[in-house]
Motif scaffolding. Sequence first.
Motif, mmCIF file in Angstrom:
data_model
loop_
_atom_site.group_PDB
_atom_site.id
_atom_site.type_symbol
_atom_site.label_atom_id
_atom_site.label_comp_id
_atom_site.label_asym_id
_atom_site.label_seq_id
_atom_site.Cartn_x
_atom_site.Cartn_y
_atom_site.Cartn_z
ATOM 1 N N LYS A 52 0.832 -1.211 0.000
ATOM 2 C CA LYS A 52 0.000 0.000 0.000
ATOM 3 C C LYS A 52 0.862 1.255 0.000
ATOM 4 C CE LYS A 52 -3.842 2.182 2.413
ATOM 5 N NZ LYS A 52 -4.816 2.065 3.504
ATOM 6 N N ILE B 164 -7.385 2.501 -2.378
ATOM 7 C CA ILE B 164 -6.806 1.189 -2.102
ATOM 8 C C ILE B 164 -7.613 0.458 -1.038
ATOM 9 C CG2 ILE B 164 -4.722 -0.028 -1.357
ATOM 10 C CD1 ILE B 164 -3.179 2.577 -2.227
ATOM 11 N N GLU C 76 -8.108 -3.525 1.031
ATOM 12 C CA GLU C 76 -7.308 -4.666 1.465
ATOM 13 C C GLU C 76 -8.203 -5.841 1.823
ATOM 14 O OE1 GLU C 76 -4.443 -3.798 4.559
ATOM 15 O OE2 GLU C 76 -4.352 -1.699 3.923
#
Length: 120
Positions: free
Chosen positions: A18, A29, A31
């Motif tokens: 990241k 972004i 996860e």
Amino acid sequence: MKKILIVDNSSYMRMFVKKIIEKGGFHNILEAADKEDAIERFKIEKPDIVILDLNMSESTMDGIDVLTDIMKINPETVVIIMSAVKHENVKNECIALGAKSYLSKPFDTEILLRTLEEYK
């Protein structure tokens, strides 16, 4: 701006990747830590790019299943495999299943950023 999903069971590796891709100008972004979370997030968030580790449990390569499921849901998704598995046959299988790129761990951060730039 492209949405990126990082899938890796290691929280350290997710944070590391990241930070690298944020420096490259990517800021949307997401996860996921395991197979189930990855598929659920993929269905809900519809990322443009998935950075996927193959080994997400002690004994199996769950990443192959994730790649297969992602390609069934949206074959246009850019999947970049990042794995410590360096067997050519595994790399070839991933590409045949739809992955756009295969980076071996440890990887050069510049190569990751150049790979992402191709799909920006």
